[in-house]
Design a protein around this motif. Structure first.
Motif, PDB file in Angstrom:
ATOM      1  N   ALA A  34      81.346  77.888 -55.752  1.00  0.00           N
ATOM      2  CA  ALA A  34      80.820  79.213 -56.050  1.00  0.00           C
ATOM      3  C   ALA A  34      79.356  79.388 -55.662  1.00  0.00           C
ATOM      4  O   ALA A  34      78.725  80.359 -56.049  1.00  0.00           O
ATOM      5  CB  ALA A  34      80.990  79.507 -57.549  1.00  0.00           C
ATOM      6  N   ALA A  37      78.925  82.672 -54.179  1.00  0.00           N
ATOM      7  CA  ALA A  37      79.702  83.757 -54.792  1.00  0.00           C
ATOM      8  C   ALA A  37      78.835  84.982 -55.014  1.00  0.00           C
ATOM      9  O   ALA A  37      79.345  86.099 -55.099  1.00  0.00           O
ATOM     10  CB  ALA A  37      80.326  83.284 -56.104  1.00  0.00           C
ATOM     11  N   CYS A  38      77.542  84.789 -55.120  1.00  0.00           N
ATOM     12  CA  CYS A  38      76.560  85.874 -55.053  1.00  0.00           C
ATOM     13  C   CYS A  38      75.801  85.640 -53.755  1.00  0.00           C
ATOM     14  O   CYS A  38      74.906  84.789 -53.704  1.00  0.00           O
ATOM     15  CB  CYS A  38      75.609  85.839 -56.254  1.00  0.00           C
ATOM     16  SG  CYS A  38      76.375  86.302 -57.811  1.00  0.00           S
ATOM     17  N   CYS A  44      73.102  90.196 -56.862  1.00  0.00           N
ATOM     18  CA  CYS A  44      74.436  89.691 -56.563  1.00  0.00           C
ATOM     19  C   CYS A  44      75.237  90.863 -55.993  1.00  0.00           C
ATOM     20  O   CYS A  44      75.539  91.803 -56.719  1.00  0.00           O
ATOM     21  CB  CYS A  44      75.077  89.126 -57.834  1.00  0.00           C
ATOM     22  SG  CYS A  44      76.634  88.278 -57.566  1.00  0.00           S
ATOM     23  N   TYR A  57      85.893  91.229 -53.577  1.00  0.00           N
ATOM     24  CA  TYR A  57      84.977  90.207 -53.080  1.00  0.00           C
ATOM     25  C   TYR A  57      85.755  89.021 -52.538  1.00  0.00           C
ATOM     26  O   TYR A  57      86.906  88.787 -52.925  1.00  0.00           O
ATOM     27  CB  TYR A  57      84.052  89.731 -54.212  1.00  0.00           C
ATOM     28  CG  TYR A  57      83.223  90.822 -54.822  1.00  0.00           C
ATOM     29  CD1 TYR A  57      82.281  91.511 -54.075  1.00  0.00           C
ATOM     30  CD2 TYR A  57      83.373  91.160 -56.162  1.00  0.00           C
ATOM     31  CE1 TYR A  57      81.502  92.508 -54.636  1.00  0.00           C
ATOM     32  CE2 TYR A  57      82.605  92.156 -56.735  1.00  0.00           C
ATOM     33  CZ  TYR A  57      81.668  92.825 -55.967  1.00  0.00           C
ATOM     34  OH  TYR A  57      80.905  93.807 -56.523  1.00  0.00           O
ATOM     35  N   TYR A  59      85.384  86.027 -53.292  1.00  0.00           N
ATOM     36  CA  TYR A  59      85.413  84.979 -54.316  1.00  0.00           C
ATOM     37  C   TYR A  59      86.165  85.503 -55.533  1.00  0.00           C
ATOM     38  O   TYR A  59      86.262  86.711 -55.742  1.00  0.00           O
ATOM     39  CB  TYR A  59      83.999  84.561 -54.726  1.00  0.00           C
ATOM     40  CG  TYR A  59      83.260  83.832 -53.633  1.00  0.00           C
ATOM     41  CD1 TYR A  59      83.371  82.451 -53.503  1.00  0.00           C
ATOM     42  CD2 TYR A  59      82.466  84.514 -52.724  1.00  0.00           C
ATOM     43  CE1 TYR A  59      82.705  81.768 -52.502  1.00  0.00           C
ATOM     44  CE2 TYR A  59      81.799  83.848 -51.715  1.00  0.00           C
ATOM     45  CZ  TYR A  59      81.915  82.474 -51.609  1.00  0.00           C
ATOM     46  OH  TYR A  59      81.266  81.795 -50.614  1.00  0.00           O
ATOM     47  N   GLN A  63      84.408  82.684 -60.136  1.00  0.00           N
ATOM     48  CA  GLN A  63      83.351  82.118 -59.298  1.00  0.00           C
ATOM     49  C   GLN A  63      82.108  83.009 -59.302  1.00  0.00           C
ATOM     50  O   GLN A  63      80.989  82.528 -59.428  1.00  0.00           O
ATOM     51  CB  GLN A  63      83.845  81.928 -57.862  1.00  0.00           C
ATOM     52  CG  GLN A  63      84.827  80.797 -57.687  1.00  0.00           C
ATOM     53  CD  GLN A  63      85.383  80.765 -56.292  1.00  0.00           C
ATOM     54  OE1 GLN A  63      85.866  81.773 -55.769  1.00  0.00           O
ATOM     55  NE2 GLN A  63      85.327  79.582 -55.663  1.00  0.00           N
ATOM     56  N   ILE A  64      82.325  84.302 -59.187  1.00  0.00           N
ATOM     57  CA  ILE A  64      81.194  85.233 -59.187  1.00  0.00           C
ATOM     58  C   ILE A  64      80.482  85.182 -60.533  1.00  0.00           C
ATOM     59  O   ILE A  64      79.252  85.095 -60.593  1.00  0.00           O
ATOM     60  CB  ILE A  64      81.661  86.668 -58.851  1.00  0.00           C
ATOM     61  CG1 ILE A  64      82.175  86.731 -57.417  1.00  0.00           C
ATOM     62  CG2 ILE A  64      80.516  87.672 -59.069  1.00  0.00           C
ATOM     63  CD1 ILE A  64      82.905  88.004 -57.072  1.00  0.00           C
ATOM     64  N   GLU A  67      78.423  81.812 -60.897  1.00  0.00           N
ATOM     65  CA  GLU A  67      77.161  81.818 -60.138  1.00  0.00           C
ATOM     66  C   GLU A  67      76.173  82.804 -60.742  1.00  0.00           C
ATOM     67  O   GLU A  67      74.987  82.511 -60.899  1.00  0.00           O
ATOM     68  CB  GLU A  67      77.434  82.147 -58.669  1.00  0.00           C
ATOM     69  CG  GLU A  67      76.198  82.441 -57.846  1.00  0.00           C
ATOM     70  CD  GLU A  67      75.179  81.308 -57.757  1.00  0.00           C
ATOM     71  OE1 GLU A  67      74.084  81.565 -57.222  1.00  0.00           O
ATOM     72  OE2 GLU A  67      75.441  80.178 -58.227  1.00  0.00           O
TER      73      GLU A  67
END
Length: 159
Positions: A34, A37-38, A44, A57, A59, A63-64, A67
């Motif tokens: 991740a 992920a951003c 982000c 997204y 991810y 995960q987003i 992160e």
């Protein structure tokens, strides 16, 4: 012997514990893939809260979130670190080691913020990732020395 306040000592313990958790979180972010992920920094996907806006997204939401939360927690730990550094100014004349280590800690913190940004901007370049982790280790070691000194200087003075 000069005295350190119990509040300062307790804050140093909280800082060391929080930094340890933050380092573990960073490892978890890396382990689940991740790290990007951003994909931008400091935001982000160009926003502060990249949730529930209907976007798709590359991810998973977990995960987003992981992160994003790592960054949020890093900001809170950074704020606590800066509070400790500011409070160490009080000991500038009486316990110079605390003040000097506080100054050094603030420099390492600034480097850590830059390395965090570079980690994203350079798309997880392995060298940058390792520097980011290595600097985190130096930071927590410095925090532990500060916590040790705060404990030492908070012990009752024996007459």
């Amino acid at each position: 012997m000069k005295q350190v306040s119990d509040g300062y000592r307790r804050l140093t313990y909280l800082l060391v514990s929080s930094t340890f958790i933050l380092i573990l979180m960073g490892g978890y972010v890396k382990a689940i893939g991740a790290g990007l992920a951003c994909p931008d920094w400091p935001l982000c996907y160009g926003v502060i809260f990249p949730f529930n806006n209907g976007e798709v997204y590359p991810y998973t939401p977990w995960q987003i979130f992981t992160e994003w939360f790592h960054r949020l927690f890093a900001s809170l730990v950074g704020l606590l670190l800066l509070i400790i550094v500011a409070k160490s100014y009080k000991y500038k004349n009486s316990i110079k080691e605390l003040f000097n280590l506080g100054v050094l800690l603030s420099i390492l913190f600034a480097i850590q913020v830059l390395l965090g940004a570079l980690t994203v901007w350079q798309l997880l370049n392995p060298f940058t990732v390792v520097l980011h982790l290595g600097n985190a280790v130096m930071i927590i070691m410095m925090e532990m020395v500060i916590a040790f000194l705060a404990t030492y200087y908070s012990l009752p003075v024996k007459q």
